[in-house]
Motif scaffolding. Structure first.
Motif, PDB file in Angstrom:
ATOM      1  N   LEU A  29       0.810  -1.214   0.000  1.00  0.00           N
ATOM      2  CA  LEU A  29       0.000   0.000   0.000  1.00  0.00           C
ATOM      3  C   LEU A  29       0.846   1.267   0.000  1.00  0.00           C
ATOM      4  N   TYR A  30       1.930   1.279   0.793  1.00  0.00           N
ATOM      5  CA  TYR A  30       2.696   2.500   1.019  1.00  0.00           C
ATOM      6  C   TYR A  30       4.151   2.416   0.567  1.00  0.00           C
ATOM      7  N   LEU A  31       4.592   1.273   0.099  1.00  0.00           N
ATOM      8  CA  LEU A  31       5.922   1.017  -0.458  1.00  0.00           C
ATOM      9  C   LEU A  31       7.034   1.137   0.583  1.00  0.00           C
ATOM     10  N   GLY A  32       7.220   2.299   1.164  1.00  0.00           N
ATOM     11  CA  GLY A  32       8.322   2.523   2.101  1.00  0.00           C
ATOM     12  C   GLY A  32       8.681   3.983   2.091  1.00  0.00           C
ATOM     13  N   GLY A  33       9.787   4.353   2.734  1.00  0.00           N
ATOM     14  CA  GLY A  33      10.227   5.736   2.730  1.00  0.00           C
ATOM     15  C   GLY A  33       9.141   6.686   3.177  1.00  0.00           C
ATOM     16  N   ARG A  34       8.896   7.730   2.370  1.00  0.00           N
ATOM     17  CA  ARG A  34       7.919   8.754   2.724  1.00  0.00           C
ATOM     18  C   ARG A  34       6.505   8.184   2.835  1.00  0.00           C
ATOM     19  N   GLY A  35       6.152   7.259   1.956  1.00  0.00           N
ATOM     20  CA  GLY A  35       4.805   6.701   1.979  1.00  0.00           C
ATOM     21  C   GLY A  35       4.472   6.048   3.305  1.00  0.00           C
ATOM     22  N   LEU A  36       5.333   5.160   3.749  1.00  0.00           N
ATOM     23  CA  LEU A  36       5.106   4.478   5.018  1.00  0.00           C
ATOM     24  C   LEU A  36       5.291   5.424   6.202  1.00  0.00           C
ATOM     25  N   ASP A  37       6.189   6.379   6.076  1.00  0.00           N
ATOM     26  CA  ASP A  37       6.366   7.376   7.137  1.00  0.00           C
ATOM     27  C   ASP A  37       5.075   8.155   7.374  1.00  0.00           C
ATOM     28  N   MET A  38       4.398   8.533   6.291  1.00  0.00           N
ATOM     29  CA  MET A  38       3.156   9.291   6.434  1.00  0.00           C
ATOM     30  C   MET A  38       2.066   8.454   7.101  1.00  0.00           C
ATOM     31  N   TYR A  39       2.001   7.183   6.752  1.00  0.00           N
ATOM     32  CA  TYR A  39       1.048   6.277   7.398  1.00  0.00           C
ATOM     33  C   TYR A  39       1.335   6.185   8.896  1.00  0.00           C
ATOM     34  N   LEU A  40       2.588   6.018   9.235  1.00  0.00           N
ATOM     35  CA  LEU A  40       2.976   5.884  10.637  1.00  0.00           C
ATOM     36  C   LEU A  40       2.717   7.176  11.403  1.00  0.00           C
ATOM     37  N   LEU A  41       3.037   8.306  10.793  1.00  0.00           N
ATOM     38  CA  LEU A  41       2.830   9.592  11.459  1.00  0.00           C
ATOM     39  C   LEU A  41       1.347   9.826  11.720  1.00  0.00           C
ATOM     40  N   TYR A  42       0.534   9.533  10.730  1.00  0.00           N
ATOM     41  CA  TYR A  42      -0.915   9.718  10.858  1.00  0.00           C
ATOM     42  C   TYR A  42      -1.476   8.882  12.005  1.00  0.00           C
ATOM     43  N   ASN A  43      -0.923   7.705  12.199  1.00  0.00           N
ATOM     44  CA  ASN A  43      -1.447   6.782  13.198  1.00  0.00           C
ATOM     45  C   ASN A  43      -0.801   6.901  14.573  1.00  0.00           C
TER      46      ASN A  43
END
Length: 432
Positions: A29-43
């Protein structure tokens, strides 16, 4: 063997570390790097959290392709709630830290809480430790990295660190690695300083475990050959991003005197060809064939001897065109100082240029500026203000909180001259 594609949750308040595998569906869904960082930050944070409080979360993320032998694979993402805008803080940094983090066994770090005393993270072959950094506190970004490497007797250790600016909670402080690579603009170094996290050091030899390594290598070579076959790639290898200035200044897209003008009349001194006098070679990030940054040496003048890397196009603008300073040596010294202190180059230059316009308009005077004549092009004033901002001394303490708080403190219509969006300065050129 420790599994790859792992995430570490580090609670600095409790001194607790938990590691987990990253689920495949999350990576898809989020690949890694910025994508996964944004998911983690949001949560992990609420909109109301104080950016400088322990409830803010600092997230470090390596990209999906970080560590492959191709350009762009040295990148790493750093995210948190920004202390300068109060909104999303997200910065991207090159160099060698991102790949080394993956080689050490981790793709992402989620850092919560805050330490009571200075600490650093030691990440090595799949293990993470929180270690005392009292001996590192007060050191600049260069000294910190050197001290950590000397401690472990390993020159291959890669570090993401803060300098004096981050320690002093300058709201636009950077997280830095190497001589000049910076996670800039959004104050991620300030967040590290608020958590008393001086550094993250990584060293590892673990396999990244790509499914089809031979095909990957073939594709990387194809991509590198393609880039180096372009005129832009070859030009960047010769001049770096400084070459952009030749186009933006000539076409009236540059910001001069805090945007009073859109070109610099005596700007030829900042042209990239003038680096021949100072450049001693070119350097690049991990696996990148485009070596786009100068290694330079000043052997004469009041600041000699001085060795640095850069400057990027942004430093040309920050300390050249914005304050209308027609001295390449001043740009080189200023570039070195912001890297040493861990300051954002663009924000620092933006603030100094703004202050110079306020000085010109009579909104502030030498009583406010600690006796400094903030006149356009004043090299000594530019250099001195960098020191003052990083150390939060005198007028520098006012600017260290960012342009919106500074304008509220100064008043007298100063906000009219503040070039900013949500409290963060704009770029030094206008291509929009």
């Amino acid at each position: 063997m420790v599994p790859n594609r792992r995430i570490a949750y580090v609670d600095l308040s409790k001194g607790k570390i938990v590691t987990k595998d990253i689920p495949q569906d999350l990576r898809r869904l989020y690949l890694g790097g910025r994508g996964l960082d944004m998911y983690l930050l949001y949560n992990h944070i609420k909109p109301s959290v104080n950016p400088l409080g322990p409830e803010n979360v600092l997230i470090i993320g390596a990209g999906l392709l970080t560590g492959i032998p191709a350009l762009g694979s040295g990148r790493c993402d750093v995210a948190a709630k920004s202390p300068i805008t109060g909104a999303l803080g997200d910065s991207n940094v090159g160099g060698f830290f991102g790949p080394e983090l993956r080689f050490a066994g981790f793709d992402h770090l989620v850092i919560t809480g805050g330490a009571e005393k200075p600490v650093y993270l030691w990440i090595h072959e799949g293990e993470i430790e929180i270690r005392d950094a009292s001996h590192l506190w007060g050191k600049d970004t260069f000294e910190t990295q050197t001290a950590i490497r000397e401690q472990y007797r390993d020159d291959e250790i890669q570090c993401l660190v803060i300098g004096v600016a981050g320690e002093n909670l300058v709201r636009f402080a950077n997280a830095r690695t190497g001589m000049k690579n910076s996670a800039g603009r959004t104050g991620m170094g300030c967040v590290m300083g608020s958590k008393k996290l001086k550094a993250i050091a990584a060293r590892g030899t673990m396999d990244l475990g790509f499914a089809q390594p031979e095909r990957l290598l073939e594709y990387c070579k194809e991509m590198n050959d393609m880039i180096m076959g372009t005129k832009w790639g070859r030009t960047q290898s010769r001049w770096g991003t400084m070459v952009i200035y030749s186009n933006t200044n000539a076409t009236g897209l540059i910001r001069c005197r805090n945007f009073q003008y859109n070109l610099m009349e005596k700007g030829e001194v900042l042209e990239c060809e003038n680096m021949d006098k100072y450049s001693i070679g070119m350097a690049g990030c991990y696996a990148c064939p485009v070596h786009c940054r100068h290694r330079y040496l000043l052997t004469e003048g009041p600041y000699a001897p001085l060795y640095g890397e850069g400057p990027e196009y942004t430093s040309q603008g920050a300390f050249g065109t914005e304050p209308d300073c027609s001295s390449l040596e001043t740009v080189l010294v200023a570039n070195h100082l912001v890297n040493m202190y861990g300051l954002d180059t663009l924000e620092t230059g933006n603030l100094i240029a703004w202050a110079m316009e306020l000085y010109e308009k009579g909104i502030i005077d030498e009583k406010v500026t600690d006796g400094l004549k903030l006149e356009w092009g004043n090299s000594e004033a530019i250099i001195e203000m960098i020191h003052k901002i990083a150390k939060r001394e005198g007028f520098g303490n006012t600017l260290a909180d960012g342009i919106k708080p500074a304008s509220e403190k100064i008043g007298k219509g100063s906000e009219y001259y503040a070039i900013q969006i949500k409290g963060m300065g704009s770029l030094q050129s206008d291509e929009r």
